[in-house]
Every structure is written in structure tokens, then in C-alpha cells.
Design a protein around this motif. Structure first.
Motif, PDB file in Angstrom:
ATOM      1  N   ALA A 260      10.878  25.653 -10.015  1.00 16.40           N
ATOM      2  CA  ALA A 260      11.916  24.145  -9.517  1.00 16.40           C
ATOM      3  C   ALA A 260      11.779  22.779  -9.450  1.00 16.40           C
ATOM      4  CB  ALA A 260      11.465  24.700  -8.260  1.00 16.40           C
ATOM      5  N   ALA A 261      12.770  21.992  -9.324  1.00 15.34           N
ATOM      6  CA  ALA A 261      12.334  20.355  -9.615  1.00 15.34           C
ATOM      7  C   ALA A 261      11.841  19.983  -8.360  1.00 15.34           C
ATOM      8  CB  ALA A 261      13.371  19.553 -10.278  1.00 15.34           C
ATOM      9  N   ALA A 262      10.941  18.851  -8.461  1.00 15.23           N
ATOM     10  CA  ALA A 262      10.537  18.339  -6.895  1.00 15.23           C
ATOM     11  C   ALA A 262      11.714  17.206  -6.396  1.00 15.23           C
ATOM     12  CB  ALA A 262       9.771  17.413  -7.317  1.00 15.23           C
ATOM     13  N   PRO A 263      12.327  17.491  -5.090  1.00 14.76           N
ATOM     14  CA  PRO A 263      13.485  16.857  -4.989  1.00 14.76           C
ATOM     15  C   PRO A 263      13.126  16.064  -5.078  1.00 14.76           C
ATOM     16  CG  PRO A 263      12.111  17.412  -2.765  1.00 14.76           C
ATOM     17  CD  PRO A 263      11.589  18.614  -4.244  1.00 14.76           C
ATOM     18  N   VAL A 264      12.157  14.730  -4.919  1.00 12.30           N
ATOM     19  CA  VAL A 264      11.671  13.668  -4.940  1.00 12.30           C
ATOM     20  C   VAL A 264      10.932  13.245  -5.868  1.00 12.30           C
ATOM     21  CG1 VAL A 264      12.480  13.374  -2.531  1.00 12.30           C
ATOM     22  CG2 VAL A 264       9.791  13.252  -3.264  1.00 12.30           C
ATOM     23  N   ALA A 265      10.180  11.879  -6.985  1.00 15.34           N
ATOM     24  CA  ALA A 265       9.570  12.348  -7.556  1.00 15.34           C
ATOM     25  C   ALA A 265       8.502  11.777  -6.690  1.00 15.34           C
ATOM     26  CB  ALA A 265       9.874  10.786  -8.299  1.00 15.34           C
ATOM     27  N   ALA A 266       7.894  11.063  -5.973  1.00 14.36           N
ATOM     28  CA  ALA A 266       6.834  10.875  -5.216  1.00 14.36           C
ATOM     29  C   ALA A 266       6.906  10.854  -4.041  1.00 14.36           C
ATOM     30  CB  ALA A 266       6.667   9.522  -5.983  1.00 14.36           C
ATOM     31  N   VAL A 267       5.644  10.797  -3.251  1.00 12.33           N
ATOM     32  CA  VAL A 267       5.660  10.985  -1.446  1.00 12.33           C
ATOM     33  C   VAL A 267       5.042  10.366  -1.162  1.00 12.33           C
ATOM     34  CG1 VAL A 267       5.448  12.785   0.690  1.00 12.33           C
ATOM     35  CG2 VAL A 267       7.016  13.206  -1.428  1.00 12.33           C
ATOM     36  N   VAL A 268       5.346   8.974  -0.369  1.00 14.48           N
ATOM     37  CA  VAL A 268       3.920   8.096   0.498  1.00 14.48           C
ATOM     38  C   VAL A 268       3.140   9.308   1.653  1.00 14.48           C
ATOM     39  CG1 VAL A 268       2.590   6.685   0.830  1.00 14.48           C
ATOM     40  CG2 VAL A 268       4.651   6.094  -0.784  1.00 14.48           C
ATOM     41  N   ALA A 269       1.791   9.349   1.753  1.00 10.73           N
ATOM     42  CA  ALA A 269       1.616  10.205   2.560  1.00 10.73           C
ATOM     43  C   ALA A 269       1.062   9.503   3.951  1.00 10.73           C
ATOM     44  CB  ALA A 269       0.304  10.956   2.515  1.00 10.73           C
ATOM     45  N   SER A 270       0.363   8.960   3.709  1.00 13.86           N
ATOM     46  CA  SER A 270       0.342   7.976   4.797  1.00 13.86           C
ATOM     47  C   SER A 270      -0.642   6.196   4.221  1.00 13.86           C
ATOM     48  CB  SER A 270      -1.896   8.343   5.186  1.00 13.86           C
ATOM     49  OG  SER A 270      -2.343   7.978   4.212  1.00 13.86           O
ATOM     50  N   ALA A 271      -0.728   5.455   5.464  1.00 15.20           N
ATOM     51  CA  ALA A 271      -0.643   4.391   4.995  1.00 15.20           C
ATOM     52  C   ALA A 271      -1.845   3.563   6.114  1.00 15.20           C
ATOM     53  CB  ALA A 271       0.807   2.694   5.159  1.00 15.20           C
ATOM     54  N   ASP A 272      -2.627   2.600   5.601  1.00 18.92           N
ATOM     55  CA  ASP A 272      -3.431   2.435   6.178  1.00 18.92           C
ATOM     56  C   ASP A 272      -4.017   1.005   6.665  1.00 18.92           C
ATOM     57  OD1 ASP A 272      -5.867   1.759   8.431  1.00 18.92           O
ATOM     58  OD2 ASP A 272      -7.505   3.098   7.048  1.00 18.92           O
ATOM     59  N   LEU A 273      -3.017  -0.393   7.357  1.00 19.67           N
ATOM     60  CA  LEU A 273      -3.495  -1.421   7.470  1.00 19.67           C
ATOM     61  C   LEU A 273      -4.577  -2.368   8.470  1.00 19.67           C
ATOM     62  CD1 LEU A 273      -0.625   0.014   7.114  1.00 19.67           C
ATOM     63  CD2 LEU A 273       0.428  -1.736   7.202  1.00 19.67           C
ATOM     64  N   ARG A 274      -5.021  -3.152   7.918  1.00 16.02           N
ATOM     65  CA  ARG A 274      -6.475  -4.043   8.079  1.00 16.02           C
ATOM     66  C   ARG A 274      -6.138  -5.083   8.713  1.00 16.02           C
ATOM     67  NH1 ARG A 274     -10.894  -0.732   9.949  1.00 16.02           N
ATOM     68  NH2 ARG A 274     -10.799   1.518   9.554  1.00 16.02           N
ATOM     69  N   VAL A 275      -5.572  -5.677   9.028  1.00 16.16           N
ATOM     70  CA  VAL A 275      -5.593  -6.738   9.055  1.00 16.16           C
ATOM     71  C   VAL A 275      -6.402  -8.088  10.316  1.00 16.16           C
ATOM     72  CG1 VAL A 275      -2.740  -8.779   9.596  1.00 16.16           C
ATOM     73  CG2 VAL A 275      -3.046  -6.828   9.708  1.00 16.16           C
ATOM     74  N   ARG A 276      -6.363  -9.596   9.475  1.00 12.66           N
ATOM     75  CA  ARG A 276      -7.183 -10.313  10.436  1.00 12.66           C
ATOM     76  C   ARG A 276      -6.921 -11.642  10.332  1.00 12.66           C
ATOM     77  NH1 ARG A 276     -12.832 -11.194  11.486  1.00 12.66           N
ATOM     78  NH2 ARG A 276     -13.188 -13.522  11.361  1.00 12.66           N
ATOM     79  N   VAL A 277      -6.731 -12.068  10.947  1.00  7.61           N
ATOM     80  CA  VAL A 277      -5.387 -13.742  11.958  1.00  7.61           C
ATOM     81  C   VAL A 277      -6.597 -13.868  11.933  1.00  7.61           C
ATOM     82  CG1 VAL A 277      -4.484 -14.528  13.177  1.00  7.61           C
ATOM     83  CG2 VAL A 277      -3.768 -11.926  12.695  1.00  7.61           C
ATOM     84  N   ASP A 278      -6.642 -15.539  11.540  1.00  8.59           N
ATOM     85  CA  ASP A 278      -7.915 -16.673  11.158  1.00  8.59           C
ATOM     86  C   ASP A 278      -6.647 -18.144  11.088  1.00  8.59           C
ATOM     87  OD1 ASP A 278     -10.192 -15.917  11.508  1.00  8.59           O
ATOM     88  OD2 ASP A 278     -10.284 -14.724   9.629  1.00  8.59           O
ATOM     89  N   ARG A 279      -7.220 -19.329  12.347  1.00  8.46           N
ATOM     90  CA  ARG A 279      -6.327 -19.626  12.052  1.00  8.46           C
ATOM     91  C   ARG A 279      -4.951 -20.007  12.179  1.00  8.46           C
ATOM     92  NH1 ARG A 279      -9.972 -23.788   8.255  1.00  8.46           N
ATOM     93  NH2 ARG A 279     -11.940 -23.866   9.301  1.00  8.46           N
ATOM     94  N   ASP A 280      -3.975 -20.332  10.979  1.00  9.24           N
ATOM     95  CA  ASP A 280      -2.986 -19.920  10.848  1.00  9.24           C
ATOM     96  C   ASP A 280      -2.083 -18.834   9.801  1.00  9.24           C
ATOM     97  OD1 ASP A 280      -2.548 -21.899  12.219  1.00  9.24           O
ATOM     98  OD2 ASP A 280      -2.054 -24.034  10.337  1.00  9.24           O
ATOM     99  N   THR A 281      -2.973 -17.673   9.771  1.00 13.59           N
ATOM    100  CA  THR A 281      -2.715 -16.759   8.352  1.00 13.59           C
ATOM    101  C   THR A 281      -3.027 -15.869   9.002  1.00 13.59           C
ATOM    102  OG1 THR A 281      -3.977 -17.419   7.161  1.00 13.59           O
ATOM    103  CG2 THR A 281      -2.462 -18.808   6.417  1.00 13.59           C
ATOM    104  N   ALA A 282      -2.136 -15.042   8.710  1.00 14.62           N
ATOM    105  CA  ALA A 282      -2.345 -13.015   8.845  1.00 14.62           C
ATOM    106  C   ALA A 282      -2.843 -12.621   7.435  1.00 14.62           C
ATOM    107  CB  ALA A 282      -1.913 -12.317  10.079  1.00 14.62           C
ATOM    108  N   ARG A 283      -4.200 -12.018   7.194  1.00  8.94           N
ATOM    109  CA  ARG A 283      -3.733 -11.336   6.541  1.00  8.94           C
ATOM    110  C   ARG A 283      -4.738 -10.101   6.175  1.00  8.94           C
ATOM    111  NH1 ARG A 283      -5.036 -14.651   1.434  1.00  8.94           N
ATOM    112  NH2 ARG A 283      -6.031 -13.346   0.042  1.00  8.94           N
ATOM    113  N   GLY A 284      -4.078  -9.723   5.419  1.00  9.12           N
ATOM    114  CA  GLY A 284      -4.733  -7.769   5.600  1.00  9.12           C
ATOM    115  C   GLY A 284      -4.839  -7.000   3.566  1.00  9.12           C
TER     116      GLY A 284
END
Length: 226
Positions: free
Chosen positions: A57-81
């Protein structure tokens, strides 16, 4: 006379040898086995037997994103992650995997190799070969927005099964709030506030905080007037 005696002796020997032969156990009576089917059921079985075998049987979707781990650091006027995204491509060939919407990506790679991306307005889609698992690393950045008494930024959250974030903010008295999600842990170390939270996948979460003055108050001293 001699011939008749020989025949009699042979018959006598055979009569004694017959009981010594192994006796075969009697076989139980075997009853015929049969199953009664209706004509409709019989025709259905014939139809199933005549059908060609089906492939997987064909898969109902082409791909699945299982998890996302975000790490963000705020310094001065920007946030980068850095977003670490993992999932699986279920179909053969190259599939499109939706990553972020309303975000500015600085860099993207898959296992140390450049990741091909398609930008459709503010949405980013990755081209990933399959089938098989994948792990992506996305670098993201945005400027801070200042309002009276607070600073904020909008955090894009990938459309994943689970999404978690760790935000590193300057100051030891940061009162951090989220427009969506749940703060699971708060700690202070080396003059910075670290917030861990569970986010709503696929949403854009506003993060804001207000900084209180942490300067130590001067100690009272006794004064004398002449």
C-alpha cells in the motif's frame, strides 16, 4: 507317503509362525470431512482467488516530521537559534517537506551537507530523497521588537509531532511569557535566564519579557551634622 508328510509338516510350521508376525493395529474409522458453503460465499472465494496479488500500500503522505528541538539565544537586539528537525521520508524519490513559515533561515544542512530549499513567500520547503529517516539543522534569526516595558520576538515552530524549545535570555529577573505553549522549567545561571518549554507545532509563538532593575541598592550610612 513321504510327500504327504512333508506337506503336513510345512503346514504345521506355518500355523505356529503366523501368531509371531507383528499384528497391525486396527485403523480407526475415518469419517469424511466436508464444509458446507452457501453459493454466495463460494462465488466470493472464487472471485478472491482469481484476483491478481496486490503490491504494498502507498503511504498516505510523502514525509513525516517527527520532532523539532529549538535552541534560541537572545543577545542585544537579535534572537538567533538552531532548529534540529528529524523525521522520515515514506515514498521513493525526492519529496517536499514543509519546515517553517514566517521565518528567516540563515543556513540549512542535512548531516553536514547543504540542504536544497524552496522558498514560497515566507514558507520554506526542503527537498529530501527517500525513503528513509532524515535529520536537519536549521539556523534562524530575527530582530527583537521593543515596546514600553518589554522586549519580544516571534518564534516560528515547525509542523512536527512534538516541538520543544530552550530560550536563553540576558538578565536574572526575566519574566518570560508565551502566546502559545507551556513553560516546563525556569532556571538562572551566570546572569542569564534559561526557559524550557513545550510549543504548539506549526504555530508562530510570540515570546516577550520585561526586565527589572537588578542593580544593588546602596547601603545606608550614618551621617552626623555639626
Amino acid at each position: 507317503m513321504t510327500i504327504s508328510r512333508t506337506v503336513s509338516l510345512a503346514a504345521l510350521l506355518l500355523s505356529f509362525a503366523a501368531p509371531a508376525a507383528p499384528q497391525q493395529p486396527p485403523r480407526p474409522n475415518e469419517t469424511p470431512r466436508s464444509v458446507t458453503l452457501s453459493l454466495t460465499e463460494y462465488n466470493r472465494l472464487l472471485d478472491l482467488a482469481s484476483r491478481p496479488p496486490q503490491g504494498p500500500a502507498a503511504a498516505p503522505v510523502a514525509a513525516v516530521v517527527a520532532s523539532a528541538d529549538l535552541r534560541v539565544r537572545v543577545d542585544r537586539d537579535t534572537a538567533r537559534g538552531v532548529f534540529n528537525v528529524s523525521g522520515d521520508v515514506l515514498s521513493s524519490g525526492t519529496s517536499r517537506v514543509s519546515l517553517l513559515s514566517g521565518a528567516t533561515l540563515v543556513d540549512a544542512n542535512a548531516g553536514g551537507r547543504p540542504l536544497p530549499l524552496i522558498a514560497d513567500g515566507s514558507a520554506h520547503t526542503a527537498l529530501i530523497p527517500g525513503p528513509g529517516p532524515f535529520g536537519l539543522s536549521l539556523e534562524w534569526g530575527t530582530p527583537l521588537v521593543y515596546r514600553p516595558g518589554r522586549a519580544s520576538f516571534v518564534l516560528p515552530v515547525p509542523q512536527a509531532g512534538t516541538a520543544r524549545a530552550t530560550i536563553d535570555l540576558p538578565g536574572e529577573q526575566a519574566d518570560v511569557r508565551l502566546s502559545a505553549g507551556l513553560v516546563t522549567r525556569r532556571s538562572v545561571a551566570d546572569g542569564r535566564t534559561i526557559i524550557e518549554e513545550t510549543l504548539d507545532p506549526g504555530s508562530s509563538t510570540e515570546v516577550w519579557w520585561s526586565m527589572r532593575d537588578s542593580a544593588p541598592a546602596a547601603a545606608a550610612r550614618e551621617t552626623r551634622t555639626l
